[in-house]
Structure formats: structure tokens, C-alpha cells
Motif scaffolding. Structure first.
Motif, PDB file in Angstrom:
ATOM      1  N   ALA A  78     -27.486 -12.470 -53.289  1.00  0.00           N
ATOM      2  CA  ALA A  78     -26.190 -11.796 -53.337  1.00  0.00           C
ATOM      3  C   ALA A  78     -25.100 -12.661 -52.718  1.00  0.00           C
ATOM      4  CB  ALA A  78     -26.271 -10.446 -52.628  1.00  0.00           C
ATOM      5  N   ALA A  79     -25.371 -13.260 -51.572  1.00  0.00           N
ATOM      6  CA  ALA A  79     -24.364 -14.068 -50.880  1.00  0.00           C
ATOM      7  C   ALA A  79     -23.982 -15.296 -51.699  1.00  0.00           C
ATOM      8  CB  ALA A  79     -24.873 -14.479 -49.506  1.00  0.00           C
ATOM      9  N   ARG A  80     -24.969 -15.973 -52.274  1.00  0.00           N
ATOM     10  CA  ARG A  80     -24.675 -17.167 -53.065  1.00  0.00           C
ATOM     11  C   ARG A  80     -23.871 -16.819 -54.312  1.00  0.00           C
ATOM     12  NH1 ARG A  80     -27.712 -21.751 -52.526  1.00  0.00           N
ATOM     13  NH2 ARG A  80     -26.185 -22.562 -54.033  1.00  0.00           N
ATOM     14  N   ILE A  81     -24.218 -15.722 -54.952  1.00  0.00           N
ATOM     15  CA  ILE A  81     -23.504 -15.310 -56.161  1.00  0.00           C
ATOM     16  C   ILE A  81     -22.076 -14.902 -55.820  1.00  0.00           C
ATOM     17  CG2 ILE A  81     -23.386 -13.507 -57.929  1.00  0.00           C
ATOM     18  CD1 ILE A  81     -26.521 -13.598 -57.901  1.00  0.00           C
ATOM     19  N   ILE A  82     -21.896 -14.140 -54.760  1.00  0.00           N
ATOM     20  CA  ILE A  82     -20.553 -13.737 -54.327  1.00  0.00           C
ATOM     21  C   ILE A  82     -19.674 -14.951 -54.083  1.00  0.00           C
ATOM     22  CG2 ILE A  82     -19.294 -12.738 -52.365  1.00  0.00           C
ATOM     23  CD1 ILE A  82     -21.676 -10.663 -52.248  1.00  0.00           C
ATOM     24  N   ALA A  83     -20.207 -15.937 -53.373  1.00  0.00           N
ATOM     25  CA  ALA A  83     -19.433 -17.149 -53.090  1.00  0.00           C
ATOM     26  C   ALA A  83     -19.096 -17.895 -54.374  1.00  0.00           C
ATOM     27  CB  ALA A  83     -20.205 -18.059 -52.146  1.00  0.00           C
ATOM     28  N   SER A  84     -20.020 -17.920 -55.334  1.00  0.00           N
ATOM     29  CA  SER A  84     -19.782 -18.634 -56.592  1.00  0.00           C
ATOM     30  C   SER A  84     -18.676 -17.989 -57.420  1.00  0.00           C
ATOM     31  CB  SER A  84     -21.069 -18.705 -57.413  1.00  0.00           C
ATOM     32  OG  SER A  84     -21.380 -17.454 -58.011  1.00  0.00           O
ATOM     33  N   GLY A  86     -15.988 -16.611 -55.980  1.00  0.00           N
ATOM     34  CA  GLY A  86     -14.760 -16.635 -55.196  1.00  0.00           C
ATOM     35  C   GLY A  86     -14.634 -15.550 -54.161  1.00  0.00           C
ATOM     36  N   GLY A  87     -15.695 -14.790 -53.920  1.00  0.00           N
ATOM     37  CA  GLY A  87     -15.643 -13.743 -52.911  1.00  0.00           C
ATOM     38  C   GLY A  87     -15.989 -14.268 -51.529  1.00  0.00           C
ATOM     39  N   THR A  88     -15.652 -13.490 -50.514  1.00  0.00           N
ATOM     40  CA  THR A  88     -15.949 -13.831 -49.128  1.00  0.00           C
ATOM     41  C   THR A  88     -16.851 -12.761 -48.537  1.00  0.00           C
ATOM     42  OG1 THR A  88     -13.814 -14.924 -48.838  1.00  0.00           O
ATOM     43  CG2 THR A  88     -14.979 -14.258 -46.841  1.00  0.00           C
ATOM     44  N   VAL A  89     -18.017 -13.155 -48.070  1.00  0.00           N
ATOM     45  CA  VAL A  89     -18.906 -12.211 -47.393  1.00  0.00           C
ATOM     46  C   VAL A  89     -18.314 -11.889 -46.030  1.00  0.00           C
ATOM     47  CG1 VAL A  89     -21.195 -11.874 -46.391  1.00  0.00           C
ATOM     48  CG2 VAL A  89     -20.968 -13.012 -48.605  1.00  0.00           C
ATOM     49  N   THR A  90     -18.102 -10.612 -45.764  1.00  0.00           N
ATOM     50  CA  THR A  90     -17.471 -10.203 -44.503  1.00  0.00           C
ATOM     51  C   THR A  90     -18.439  -9.517 -43.552  1.00  0.00           C
ATOM     52  OG1 THR A  90     -16.749  -8.137 -45.547  1.00  0.00           O
ATOM     53  CG2 THR A  90     -15.192  -9.983 -45.540  1.00  0.00           C
ATOM     54  N   ALA A  91     -19.603  -9.079 -44.046  1.00  0.00           N
ATOM     55  CA  ALA A  91     -20.553  -8.411 -43.156  1.00  0.00           C
ATOM     56  C   ALA A  91     -21.926  -8.314 -43.798  1.00  0.00           C
ATOM     57  CB  ALA A  91     -20.062  -7.014 -42.794  1.00  0.00           C
ATOM     58  N   TYR A  92     -22.935  -8.441 -42.954  1.00  0.00           N
ATOM     59  CA  TYR A  92     -24.301  -8.053 -43.295  1.00  0.00           C
ATOM     60  C   TYR A  92     -24.637  -6.853 -42.428  1.00  0.00           C
ATOM     61  CZ  TYR A  92     -24.903 -12.684 -45.427  1.00  0.00           C
ATOM     62  OH  TYR A  92     -24.780 -13.809 -46.201  1.00  0.00           O
ATOM     63  N   ASP A  93     -25.195  -5.825 -43.030  1.00  0.00           N
ATOM     64  CA  ASP A  93     -25.536  -4.616 -42.283  1.00  0.00           C
ATOM     65  C   ASP A  93     -26.930  -4.177 -42.704  1.00  0.00           C
ATOM     66  OD1 ASP A  93     -25.620  -2.286 -40.853  1.00  0.00           O
ATOM     67  OD2 ASP A  93     -24.174  -1.198 -42.089  1.00  0.00           O
ATOM     68  N   GLY A  94     -27.937  -4.718 -42.026  1.00  0.00           N
ATOM     69  CA  GLY A  94     -29.309  -4.379 -42.372  1.00  0.00           C
ATOM     70  C   GLY A  94     -29.661  -4.883 -43.762  1.00  0.00           C
ATOM     71  N   ASP A  95     -29.793  -3.957 -44.700  1.00  0.00           N
ATOM     72  CA  ASP A  95     -30.192  -4.311 -46.069  1.00  0.00           C
ATOM     73  C   ASP A  95     -29.011  -4.335 -47.029  1.00  0.00           C
ATOM     74  OD1 ASP A  95     -29.633  -1.632 -46.106  1.00  0.00           O
ATOM     75  OD2 ASP A  95     -31.480  -1.018 -47.097  1.00  0.00           O
TER      76      ASP A  95
END
Length: 230
Positions: A78-84, A86-95
Motif C-alpha cells: 500500500a505504501a509503495r503504491i501510494i507513493a507511486s 503522488g500520495g503522502t503516507v501520513t500515518a500507520y495505525d495497526g493494520d
């Protein structure tokens, strides 16, 4: 001064202090926001929440390391796809993972990311689980919610232990959409109206089914099972 007296003073200051609000056009770094009543205003932004569905059952019935591997695989993809996109990961919350998209193509970018995450679940992670654990009955499921609105970022916590809180309709609604498990992808009408045809149609067929969100005053929302290969 006792801890109770100290907290009483600090809470009174929070409610008494005027807010210093500054417009921003991208996702701010936490260091750009002060710990007092200071906020960054994203006048329009899109929020994506991606969440594993049924993770409580997984951790209750499988070895801890199996659950850890599933978490890592899903959140990594999910994180790699979001970055690809143009999105910015702002939080991880458990699952679950939260991301923000800005700019003129934010709706399309967020939805493309969701479609690709769905592809990763079905064509990358599930086959990998089955190959590594051929006798398991576990089936990875997930739900993604997307909405957009004005967002404000404020810094919370205390010096040395702090993070950003995102205040706005989209942050709450995108998270609540992940409670709907009928289909893996859910978007609000605001997102649907902002999409180009590429993210609305496949082979001249709509990728989205409409629903009424009964928990939110029967608001019109859309769901999908489509995916986008990478």
C-alpha cells in the motif's frame, strides 16, 4: 506544581489561545507546525484509508508471526503504491494506513492507488500467502475508503512525543468507509464527481456501483471490486 495542576493550566491555555492558521498546498512536515495553536490549511485534499478486513480474527486464530507477515506485506504494498501515485503516507495505525493526495489530479491519483492496492491483494499477496502456507484457510481481505474536503493539520502531544492530527470531513469519512465490507473499494460522491473517465469506466462499463450510506444520512457513495495492474 502537581501533574493535575500543570495539566489544568495547559488545557486552559489550549482553549484560550487564538489559532494561527496558514494556507498550504502540500502535505506539511510536522516540523513546520508549532505545538501551540498553530495549523496548516489544505484548502482541498483527498484522504485515503486502507484497512485490513478481519484482522482481529486473524490475530486470534493464527500465529503472531503469520499476522506480522500479513501486516508487513499489505502495508508495504500500500505504501509503495501510494507513493507511486503522488500520495503522502501520513500515518500507520495497526493494520491500516492513511494517505493524503493534493493537486489538480488528486481524485484520480487516489483512486488509481486504491485500484492498484486491490490488484496487489488479489494478484501478489494472496498468491504469496498460498505459496508459503498451502494448507491455510486464511483469505486476505481489505477495505479502502476515499473522500476529499478542506483539511487542517495541527500538531498534538508534548515536546519529543508528538504527531499531526488531521481535522476535516474527509479524514473522518474516509476512515468510516472502511467499516463497509460488502466490497473492497469505497468512495464518496465528491470523489466520484472529480474522476476522469479512466477511473470511472472499463471497456465502456462503469466500474462503480452506487449505494446509500445509511449511517451517514443516506449520503450517496460508490463501491467497486475493480483493480488496476502494475
Amino acid at each position: 506544581m502537581t501533574l493535575g495542576t500543570e495539566l489544568q493550566t495547559q488545557v486552559a491555555e489550549i482553549f484560550a489561545q487564538a489559532w494561527d492558521e496558514q494556507t498550504t498546498y502540500g502535505v506539511p512536515d510536522p516540523t513546520q507546525i508549532r505545538l501551540n495553536n498553530h495549523a496548516k490549511d489544505l484548502q482541498i485534499a483527498t484522504v485515503l484509508y486502507a484497512d485490513l478486513d478481519g484482522s482481529t480474527n486473524m490475530v486470534d486464530n493464527y500465529q503472531w508471526w503469520f499476522s506480522a507477515e500479513v501486516y508487513k506485506a499489505y502495508l508495504r504494498c500500500a505504501a509503495r503504491i501510494i507513493a507511486s501515485e503522488g500520495g503522502t503516507v501520513t500515518a500507520y495505525d495497526g493494520d491500516r494506513i492513511m494517505a493524503i493526495f493534493t493537486g489538480d489530479s488528486q481524485c484520480d491519483n487516489a483512486v488509481r492507488a486504491a485500484l492498484k492496492i486491490n490488484y496487489a491483494v488479489e494478484e501478489i499477496i494472496r498468491p504469496a500467502i498460498k505459496k508459503r502456507y498451502p494448507t491455510t484457510e486464511f483469505l486476505l481481505k481489505h477495505v479502502i475508503g476515499i473522500d476529499r474536503s478542506q483539511l487542517r493539520a495541527a500538531r498534538i502531544g508534548v515536546r519529543g512525543y508528538n504527531d499531526l492530527v488531521w481535522v476535516g470531513k474527509a479524514a473522518n469519512h474516509a476512515a468510516k468507509l472502511t467499516n463497509l465490507s460488502e466490497k473492497p473499494l469505497w468512495i464518496t460522491k465528491s470523489i466520484f464527481d472529480g474522476l476522469g473517465n479512466f477511473c470511472k469506466f472499463s471497456n465502456n462499463q462503469s466500474m462503480w456501483d452506487s449505494r446509500y450510506w445509511t449511517a451517514m444520512n443516506n449520503a450517496l457513495i460508490y463501491c467497486s471490486t475493480y483493480r488496476l495492474s502494475m
